[in-house]
Write a protein that holds these residues in place. Sequence first.
Motif, PDB file in Angstrom:
ATOM      1  N   ASP A  74       0.847  -1.193   0.000  1.00  0.00           N
ATOM      2  CA  ASP A  74       0.000   0.000   0.000  1.00  0.00           C
ATOM      3  C   ASP A  74       0.879   1.239   0.000  1.00  0.00           C
ATOM      4  O   ASP A  74       1.896   1.298   0.684  1.00  0.00           O
ATOM      5  CB  ASP A  74      -0.900  -0.027   1.239  1.00  0.00           C
ATOM      6  CG  ASP A  74      -2.063   0.946   1.124  1.00  0.00           C
ATOM      7  OD1 ASP A  74      -1.807   2.159   0.975  1.00  0.00           O
ATOM      8  OD2 ASP A  74      -3.208   0.496   1.178  1.00  0.00           O
ATOM      9  N   ALA A  75       0.445   2.241  -0.769  1.00  0.00           N
ATOM     10  CA  ALA A  75       1.218   3.481  -0.876  1.00  0.00           C
ATOM     11  C   ALA A  75       0.743   4.554   0.100  1.00  0.00           C
ATOM     12  O   ALA A  75       1.292   5.654   0.107  1.00  0.00           O
ATOM     13  CB  ALA A  75       1.133   4.023  -2.307  1.00  0.00           C
ATOM     14  N   LEU A  79       2.396   8.257   0.530  1.00  0.00           N
ATOM     15  CA  LEU A  79       1.693   9.393  -0.071  1.00  0.00           C
ATOM     16  C   LEU A  79       1.308  10.442   0.967  1.00  0.00           C
ATOM     17  O   LEU A  79       1.011  11.588   0.620  1.00  0.00           O
ATOM     18  CB  LEU A  79       0.441   8.899  -0.816  1.00  0.00           C
ATOM     19  CG  LEU A  79       0.712   8.055  -2.063  1.00  0.00           C
ATOM     20  CD1 LEU A  79      -0.594   7.574  -2.676  1.00  0.00           C
ATOM     21  CD2 LEU A  79       1.533   8.832  -3.090  1.00  0.00           C
ATOM     22  N   GLU A  80       1.327  10.068   2.240  1.00  0.00           N
ATOM     23  CA  GLU A  80       1.056  11.038   3.298  1.00  0.00           C
ATOM     24  C   GLU A  80       2.179  12.070   3.395  1.00  0.00           C
ATOM     25  O   GLU A  80       1.964  13.187   3.857  1.00  0.00           O
ATOM     26  CB  GLU A  80       0.892  10.302   4.630  1.00  0.00           C
ATOM     27  CG  GLU A  80       0.429  11.194   5.778  1.00  0.00           C
ATOM     28  CD  GLU A  80       0.191  10.419   7.053  1.00  0.00           C
ATOM     29  OE1 GLU A  80      -0.085  11.062   8.091  1.00  0.00           O
ATOM     30  OE2 GLU A  80       0.273   9.169   7.021  1.00  0.00           O
ATOM     31  N   PHE A  81       3.375  11.681   2.922  1.00  0.00           N
ATOM     32  CA  PHE A  81       4.530  12.584   2.924  1.00  0.00           C
ATOM     33  C   PHE A  81       5.117  12.617   1.509  1.00  0.00           C
ATOM     34  O   PHE A  81       6.187  12.057   1.254  1.00  0.00           O
ATOM     35  CB  PHE A  81       5.578  12.113   3.933  1.00  0.00           C
ATOM     36  CG  PHE A  81       5.050  11.963   5.330  1.00  0.00           C
ATOM     37  CD1 PHE A  81       4.922  13.081   6.156  1.00  0.00           C
ATOM     38  CD2 PHE A  81       4.665  10.724   5.820  1.00  0.00           C
ATOM     39  CE1 PHE A  81       4.431  12.953   7.452  1.00  0.00           C
ATOM     40  CE2 PHE A  81       4.171  10.585   7.104  1.00  0.00           C
ATOM     41  CZ  PHE A  81       4.045  11.711   7.922  1.00  0.00           C
ATOM     42  N   PRO A  82       4.428  13.236   0.576  1.00  0.00           N
ATOM     43  CA  PRO A  82       4.852  13.195  -0.832  1.00  0.00           C
ATOM     44  C   PRO A  82       6.231  13.788  -1.074  1.00  0.00           C
ATOM     45  O   PRO A  82       6.952  13.335  -1.962  1.00  0.00           O
ATOM     46  CB  PRO A  82       3.765  13.997  -1.552  1.00  0.00           C
ATOM     47  CG  PRO A  82       3.142  14.853  -0.485  1.00  0.00           C
ATOM     48  CD  PRO A  82       3.210  14.045   0.761  1.00  0.00           C
ATOM     49  N   ILE A  93       2.868   2.046  -6.312  1.00  0.00           N
ATOM     50  CA  ILE A  93       3.597   0.872  -5.817  1.00  0.00           C
ATOM     51  C   ILE A  93       4.141   0.025  -6.964  1.00  0.00           C
ATOM     52  O   ILE A  93       4.648  -1.081  -6.729  1.00  0.00           O
ATOM     53  CB  ILE A  93       2.697   0.000  -4.912  1.00  0.00           C
ATOM     54  CG1 ILE A  93       1.467  -0.488  -5.693  1.00  0.00           C
ATOM     55  CG2 ILE A  93       2.301   0.751  -3.653  1.00  0.00           C
ATOM     56  CD1 ILE A  93       0.643  -1.515  -4.944  1.00  0.00           C
ATOM     57  N   ALA A  94       4.071   0.540  -8.190  1.00  0.00           N
ATOM     58  CA  ALA A  94       4.561  -0.221  -9.341  1.00  0.00           C
ATOM     59  C   ALA A  94       6.015  -0.661  -9.181  1.00  0.00           C
ATOM     60  O   ALA A  94       6.364  -1.790  -9.563  1.00  0.00           O
ATOM     61  CB  ALA A  94       4.384   0.592 -10.619  1.00  0.00           C
ATOM     62  N   ASN A 162      -1.616   4.562 -11.831  1.00  0.00           N
ATOM     63  CA  ASN A 162      -0.576   3.801 -11.150  1.00  0.00           C
ATOM     64  C   ASN A 162      -1.209   3.061  -9.975  1.00  0.00           C
ATOM     65  O   ASN A 162      -2.018   3.638  -9.242  1.00  0.00           O
ATOM     66  CB  ASN A 162       0.518   4.733 -10.621  1.00  0.00           C
ATOM     67  CG  ASN A 162       1.274   5.422 -11.717  1.00  0.00           C
ATOM     68  OD1 ASN A 162       1.770   4.787 -12.642  1.00  0.00           O
ATOM     69  ND2 ASN A 162       1.362   6.749 -11.631  1.00  0.00           N
ATOM     70  N   PRO A 163      -0.869   1.786  -9.768  1.00  0.00           N
ATOM     71  CA  PRO A 163      -1.447   1.058  -8.634  1.00  0.00           C
ATOM     72  C   PRO A 163      -0.938   1.639  -7.306  1.00  0.00           C
ATOM     73  O   PRO A 163       0.244   1.956  -7.171  1.00  0.00           O
ATOM     74  CB  PRO A 163      -0.949  -0.376  -8.839  1.00  0.00           C
ATOM     75  CG  PRO A 163       0.318  -0.220  -9.625  1.00  0.00           C
ATOM     76  CD  PRO A 163       0.093   0.959 -10.521  1.00  0.00           C
ATOM     77  N   ILE A 164      -1.861   1.798  -6.355  1.00  0.00           N
ATOM     78  CA  ILE A 164      -1.464   2.301  -5.033  1.00  0.00           C
ATOM     79  C   ILE A 164      -1.850   1.321  -3.917  1.00  0.00           C
ATOM     80  O   ILE A 164      -1.527   1.550  -2.762  1.00  0.00           O
ATOM     81  CB  ILE A 164      -2.064   3.691  -4.747  1.00  0.00           C
ATOM     82  CG1 ILE A 164      -3.583   3.673  -4.880  1.00  0.00           C
ATOM     83  CG2 ILE A 164      -1.453   4.742  -5.665  1.00  0.00           C
ATOM     84  CD1 ILE A 164      -4.250   4.980  -4.478  1.00  0.00           C
TER      85      ILE A 164
END
Length: 218
Positions: A74-75, A79-82, A93-94, A162-164
């Motif tokens: 899981d991203a 992603l919470e801290f881009p 997560i690719a 993109n898969p996350i």
Amino acid sequence: MSGYSQFPRIVKGGIVLVDPQTAQVRRVIALQYNPEKLSRSLQVQGAGDGAERSEALRLKGPAIETFRLEADIDAADQLEFPGQNANTVAAGIAPHLAVLESLINPSAGDLLAGKALAASGTLEIAPMESALALFVWGANRIAPVRVTEFSISEEAFDPALNPINAKVNLSLRVLSVDDLGFDHKGGGLFMAYLQSRERLATKAATFGFDALGIGGLP
């Protein structure tokens, strides 16, 4: 704050790729989250299978062991801290999935090298030997394995598709000395794994006949 925490450090399970010739570590793949369940199956290799009755109690080799697990990737945390996770922002997560896919694919370089050999007139081209994969589940369980089944279910995507979020199912067959031989680095690691299981068995409690409700054998 003393720096002391009541919460123990949780180690991650994962896969280590090593060079089968030099034993040099090529890559460490840690699972993002440890699966809640790890399934194991062991297929007995009995010498008596289809043989004479006198062979019924003989084992012709180590049991064929298979691990099965489902891993979540899981991203959300990244992603919470881009600002600190540019690769996750760009590709989700690719990259994590691509690393796992490398366990079952020869590299493009190896394929091109094989093509070049075929073009030069080489009659028999042996497949390139892949890295030796070691399944690591804590310090007491390290075994050489081969991926036998691999599936990915991508379950959420970012605006660029993109898969996350994804679930990965892995089946890993333990490679024993029957597969690799005693002189191979992987064969030595299997023997160390087998011996660690034997040491664990000595720590199991022992019981008398009374625990079974009998006074002895007839």
